[in-house]
Design an enzyme around this catalytic site. Structure first.
Site, short mmCIF file in Angstrom:
data_model
loop_
_atom_site.label_atom_id
_atom_site.label_comp_id
_atom_site.label_asym_id
_atom_site.label_seq_id
_atom_site.Cartn_x
_atom_site.Cartn_y
_atom_site.Cartn_z
CD GLU A 158 -3.08 0.65 2.25
OE1 GLU A 158 -3.66 -0.29 2.07
OE2 GLU A 158 -3.19 1.69 3.03
CG ASP A 159 1.43 3.17 3.05
OD1 ASP A 159 0.35 3.57 2.10
OD2 ASP A 159 1.08 2.64 4.41
P1 NDP Z 1 -6.82 8.39 7.53
O1 NDP Z 1 -7.67 9.51 8.02
O2 NDP Z 1 -7.46 6.95 7.32
O3 NDP Z 1 -5.47 8.43 8.33
C1 NDP Z 1 -5.18 7.49 9.25
C2 NDP Z 1 -4.00 6.38 8.66
O4 NDP Z 1 -2.72 7.24 8.53
C3 NDP Z 1 -4.09 5.38 9.67
O5 NDP Z 1 -5.05 4.21 9.34
C4 NDP Z 1 -2.57 4.68 9.41
O6 NDP Z 1 -2.72 3.95 8.48
C5 NDP Z 1 -1.91 6.27 8.93
N1 NDP Z 1 -0.99 6.81 10.11
C6 NDP Z 1 0.16 7.46 9.79
N2 NDP Z 1 0.54 8.21 10.92
C7 NDP Z 1 -0.30 8.06 11.75
C8 NDP Z 1 -0.31 8.46 13.20
N3 NDP Z 1 0.76 9.16 13.73
N4 NDP Z 1 -1.52 8.09 13.72
C9 NDP Z 1 -2.32 7.25 13.33
N5 NDP Z 1 -2.48 6.78 12.06
C10 NDP Z 1 -1.44 7.18 11.25
O7 NDP Z 1 -6.32 8.36 6.26
P2 NDP Z 1 -6.42 9.61 5.14
O8 NDP Z 1 -5.62 10.65 5.48
O9 NDP Z 1 -6.18 8.80 3.67
O10 NDP Z 1 -8.09 10.13 4.75
C11 NDP Z 1 -9.09 9.27 4.85
C12 NDP Z 1 -10.42 9.67 5.41
O11 NDP Z 1 -10.41 10.63 6.10
C13 NDP Z 1 -11.41 9.95 4.14
O12 NDP Z 1 -12.62 9.08 4.52
C14 NDP Z 1 -11.64 11.36 4.56
O13 NDP Z 1 -13.03 11.46 4.26
C15 NDP Z 1 -11.46 11.43 5.61
N6 NDP Z 1 -11.16 12.89 6.12
C16 NDP Z 1 -11.38 13.45 7.28
C17 NDP Z 1 -11.43 14.81 7.63
C18 NDP Z 1 -11.78 15.44 8.84
O14 NDP Z 1 -11.45 16.48 9.13
N7 NDP Z 1 -12.86 14.80 9.61
C19 NDP Z 1 -10.39 15.69 6.68
C20 NDP Z 1 -9.72 14.87 5.64
C21 NDP Z 1 -10.21 13.58 5.47
P3 NDP Z 1 -1.59 2.61 8.30
O15 NDP Z 1 -1.66 1.90 9.28
O16 NDP Z 1 -2.08 2.09 6.95
O17 NDP Z 1 -0.28 3.49 8.31
#
Ligand code: NDP
Ligand code: ZN
Length: 180
Positions: free
Chosen positions: A63-64
């Site tokens: 994925e990354d």
């Molecule tokens: P996420 O919001 O899912 O980001 C979280 C993911 O980032 C985790 O699952 C993890 O995945 C990874 N990660 C990396 N660093 C950290 C950390 N320090 N702490 C926790 N997790 C971390 O991904 P996206 O940024 O791609 O956004 C996707 C979703 O967020 C969409 O559904 C969008 O609509 C929503 N969104 C919401 C906003 C809001 O303000 N509410 C704003 C923008 C988007 P892994 O285990 O794979 O590394």
């Protein structure tokens, strides 16, 4: 290879692939998350299945990073490659669709993938509490916790220790960040 050798090999492979990448706190090396997920499975979940632990080490490589499933299959075999496939979102889909699909796919995931998914969400919840992504307002953190709980709902019942580990991580997040 022994269990230890296989996991060491997978962690070394992942370290090479994630080299130079940081987590969303913009400080932690990406590999720290990978190690945390393997640790949660082995120590907190007492998982000792070689393929599950190796796949946990590799779970974010496709994925990354530029890693392919074929590369993982060749080096670690089809079972590990299949678990990694189950952990990999289709990045061509819109983010919200990917989130919905994770919830949907959790229920039918393999026993190994269910355990890795729980450990991944535990690690991410703990990171949001202690090493949060920069610029995430409270509402976004809460949104993540609620979504993680939905994914984990579909993964419960295969490893009671991991279910309890998740519940404890969620309780701590509620206490330190906010309720949902
Ligand atoms: P996420 O919001 O899912 O980001 C979280 C993911 O980032 C985790 O699952 C993890 O995945 C990874 N990660 C990396 N660093 C950290 C950390 N320090 N702490 C926790 N997790 C971390 O991904 P996206 O940024 O791609 O956004 C996707 C979703 O967020 C969409 O559904 C969008 O609509 C929503 N969104 C919401 C906003 C809001 O303000 N509410 C704003 C923008 C988007 P892994 O285990 O794979 O590394
Ligand atoms: Zn992950």
């Amino acid at each position: 290879m022994t269990l230890f050798a296989t996991v060491a090999d997978a962690l070394d492979f992942a370290a090479g692939k994630h080299a130079g990448q940081l987590r969303k706190d913009e400080q932690s090396p990406y590999i720290n998350h990978v190690i945390a997920v393997v640790r949660i499975l082995a120590v907190e979940g007492r998982v000792s299945e070689e393929t599950v632990l190796a796949a946990a080490a590799l779970h974010d490589t496709v994925e990354d990073t530029a890693t392919t499933f074929e590369e993982i299959d060749r080096r670690f075999g089809p079972v590990v490659a299949s678990f990694v496939r189950e952990m990999t979102d289709d990045k061509s889909l819109p983010k919200q669709v990917r989130k919905d699909l994770q919830v949907e796919h959790a229920r039918t995931a393999s026993i190994g993938a269910k355990q890795i998914k729980i450990a991944d969400k535990v690690a991410n919840i703990r990171d949001i509490v202690t090493l949060p992504p920069v610029n995430w307002p409270l509402a976004r953190k809460i949104e993540y916790f609620a979504w993680a709980e939905q994914v984990v709902a579909g993964c419960r019942g295969v490893n009671e220790r991991l279910d309890k580990t998740f519940d404890a991580a969620a309780m701590e997040a509620r206490r330190r960040v906010g309720n949902w």
